[in-house]
Scaffold this active site. Structure first.
Site, PDB file in Angstrom:
ATOM      1  N   LYS A  67       0.813  -1.193   0.000  1.00 46.22           N
ATOM      2  CA  LYS A  67       0.000   0.000   0.000  1.00 46.22           C
ATOM      3  C   LYS A  67       0.855   1.255   0.000  1.00 46.22           C
ATOM      4  O   LYS A  67       0.393   2.333  -0.332  1.00 46.22           O
ATOM      5  CB  LYS A  67      -0.904   0.003   1.246  1.00 46.22           C
ATOM      6  CG  LYS A  67      -1.807  -1.188   1.339  1.00 46.22           C
ATOM      7  CD  LYS A  67      -2.484  -1.232   2.733  1.00 46.22           C
ATOM      8  CE  LYS A  67      -3.127  -2.586   2.954  1.00 46.22           C
ATOM      9  NZ  LYS A  67      -3.506  -2.756   4.365  1.00 46.22           N
ATOM     10  N   GLY A  68       2.106   1.090   0.438  1.00 45.52           N
ATOM     11  CA  GLY A  68       2.953   2.244   0.737  1.00 45.52           C
ATOM     12  C   GLY A  68       3.103   3.272  -0.368  1.00 45.52           C
ATOM     13  O   GLY A  68       3.255   4.454  -0.102  1.00 45.52           O
ATOM     14  N   GLU A  70       7.806   2.532  -6.005  1.00 48.04           N
ATOM     15  CA  GLU A  70       7.962   2.010  -4.639  1.00 48.04           C
ATOM     16  C   GLU A  70       7.987   3.159  -3.635  1.00 48.04           C
ATOM     17  O   GLU A  70       8.430   4.264  -3.970  1.00 48.04           O
ATOM     18  CB  GLU A  70       9.295   1.258  -4.536  1.00 48.04           C
ATOM     19  CG  GLU A  70       9.159  -0.256  -4.592  1.00 48.04           C
ATOM     20  CD  GLU A  70       8.694  -0.861  -3.268  1.00 48.04           C
ATOM     21  OE1 GLU A  70       7.981  -0.181  -2.498  1.00 48.04           O
ATOM     22  OE2 GLU A  70       9.054  -2.021  -3.002  1.00 48.04           O
ATOM     23  N   ASP A  71       7.553   2.899  -2.423  1.00 44.91           N
ATOM     24  CA  ASP A  71       7.657   3.925  -1.376  1.00 44.91           C
ATOM     25  C   ASP A  71       9.088   4.050  -0.868  1.00 44.91           C
ATOM     26  O   ASP A  71       9.650   5.130  -0.832  1.00 44.91           O
ATOM     27  CB  ASP A  71       6.673   3.647  -0.219  1.00 44.91           C
ATOM     28  CG  ASP A  71       6.823   2.252   0.399  1.00 44.91           C
ATOM     29  OD1 ASP A  71       7.602   1.420  -0.102  1.00 44.91           O
ATOM     30  OD2 ASP A  71       6.129   1.994   1.405  1.00 44.91           O
ATOM     31  N   ASP A 129      14.571  -0.320   1.351  1.00 51.21           N
ATOM     32  CA  ASP A 129      15.264  -0.421   2.634  1.00 51.21           C
ATOM     33  C   ASP A 129      16.376  -1.463   2.513  1.00 51.21           C
ATOM     34  O   ASP A 129      17.509  -1.139   2.189  1.00 51.21           O
ATOM     35  CB  ASP A 129      14.235  -0.759   3.718  1.00 51.21           C
ATOM     36  CG  ASP A 129      14.826  -0.765   5.117  1.00 51.21           C
ATOM     37  OD1 ASP A 129      15.933  -0.227   5.296  1.00 51.21           O
ATOM     38  OD2 ASP A 129      14.191  -1.293   6.037  1.00 51.21           O
ATOM     39  N   VAL A 158      10.466   5.596   9.332  1.00 55.38           N
ATOM     40  CA  VAL A 158       9.652   6.777   9.041  1.00 55.38           C
ATOM     41  C   VAL A 158       8.222   6.394   8.666  1.00 55.38           C
ATOM     42  O   VAL A 158       7.962   5.279   8.213  1.00 55.38           O
ATOM     43  CB  VAL A 158      10.272   7.626   7.907  1.00 55.38           C
ATOM     44  CG1 VAL A 158      11.587   8.248   8.355  1.00 55.38           C
ATOM     45  CG2 VAL A 158      10.468   6.802   6.636  1.00 55.38           C
ATOM     46  N   ASP A 209       3.695   3.438   6.533  1.00 54.52           N
ATOM     47  CA  ASP A 209       2.959   3.098   7.749  1.00 54.52           C
ATOM     48  C   ASP A 209       3.841   2.452   8.803  1.00 54.52           C
ATOM     49  O   ASP A 209       4.929   1.957   8.515  1.00 54.52           O
ATOM     50  CB  ASP A 209       1.865   2.080   7.419  1.00 54.52           C
ATOM     51  CG  ASP A 209       2.454   0.698   7.111  1.00 54.52           C
ATOM     52  OD1 ASP A 209       3.305   0.612   6.206  1.00 54.52           O
ATOM     53  OD2 ASP A 209       2.109  -0.285   7.803  1.00 54.52           O
ATOM     54  N   ARG A 254      -0.373   6.538   7.481  1.00 49.74           N
ATOM     55  CA  ARG A 254      -0.167   6.717   6.043  1.00 49.74           C
ATOM     56  C   ARG A 254      -0.679   8.072   5.569  1.00 49.74           C
ATOM     57  O   ARG A 254      -0.234   8.606   4.551  1.00 49.74           O
ATOM     58  CB  ARG A 254      -0.911   5.628   5.253  1.00 49.74           C
ATOM     59  CG  ARG A 254      -0.392   4.214   5.480  1.00 49.74           C
ATOM     60  CD  ARG A 254      -1.070   3.267   4.489  1.00 49.74           C
ATOM     61  NE  ARG A 254      -0.895   1.863   4.819  1.00 49.74           N
ATOM     62  CZ  ARG A 254       0.169   1.131   4.489  1.00 49.74           C
ATOM     63  NH1 ARG A 254       1.165   1.675   3.836  1.00 49.74           N
ATOM     64  NH2 ARG A 254       0.231  -0.142   4.818  1.00 49.74           N
TER      65      ARG A 254
END
Ligand code: IMP
Ligand code: MG
Length: 178
Positions: free
Chosen positions: A47-48, A103-104, A107, A155, A161, A167
């Site tokens: 969902k990011g 993509e959000d 990482d 973050v 989230d 969000r």
């Protein structure tokens, strides 16, 4: 299943709403120039990425198409499980398409590595990645468009989230677990 807001507090602002707007607009202009004559299919990773993708798409002056995937890699914790699972697959046949994966945050890079292999096997004409955030020191080879590098802090906001919360914040902030 828990319905409790995660224990912790929202800390310092990392990226303001104004800076997000400016950078997303720059990325949109760059993508518009790069994809002139071959409008991309943009694939958001739910969902990011949904807030970023929504803003980004409106800064791309091309007739883009949308599709979404959902993968699960983190569960409800803030540490990578190292396991990626498809929760929702694409509805579009991407063979011969110019695919831009949105993509959000990259990482560990595990999610991206998995998605790149999965989508690459479906023979798109091209496959590029646009990530709003990239963790400093993460392996980002092949991420063509990067919004911001960010420090190690976890973050939230602007689509990101912790256990499905926060969000909706319009800036990006540190989450400090209790
Ligand atoms: P990776 O597989 O370790 O690269 O993690 C990618 C996914 O982890 C992202 O798409 C996010 O959903 C999640 N993630 C990683 N870091 C953060 C963070 O700081 N805040 C919120 N989500 C994060
Ligand atoms: Mg997440």
């Amino acid at each position: 299943m828990s319905f409790e807001v995660p224990a912790g507090r929202i800390g310092a602002e990392v990226i303001s709403a104004d800076h997000l707007r400016e950078r997303v607009s720059e990325l949109g202009r760059q993508i518009t120039a790069d994809y002139a004559g071959r409008p991309p299919l943009i694939v958001g990773v739910l969902k990011g990425a949904y807030v970023f993708m929504s803003d980004l798409a409106r800064e791309i002056a091309l007739p883009v198409e949308f599709d979404f995937m959902a993968v699960s890699s983190y569960g409800e914790s803030t540490a990578s499980s190292g396991v990626v699972r498809i929760v929702k697959d694409l509805e579009t046949d991407i063979a011969g398409r110019d695919v831009l994966l949105v993509e959000d945050i990259v990482d560990s890079g595990l999610t991206l590595k998995y998605l790149r292999r999965l989508l690459g096997d479906r023979n798109p004409s091209s496959l590029e990645v646009c990530a709003l955030l990239v963790r400093e020191g993460a392996r980002t080879d092949g991420v063509k468009y990067v919004g911001f590098p960010i420090p190690p802090d976890f973050v939230v906001g602007y689509g990101l989230d912790v256990a499905q919360y926060y969000r909706e914040l319009s800036d990006i902030r540190v989450f400090e677990p209790a």
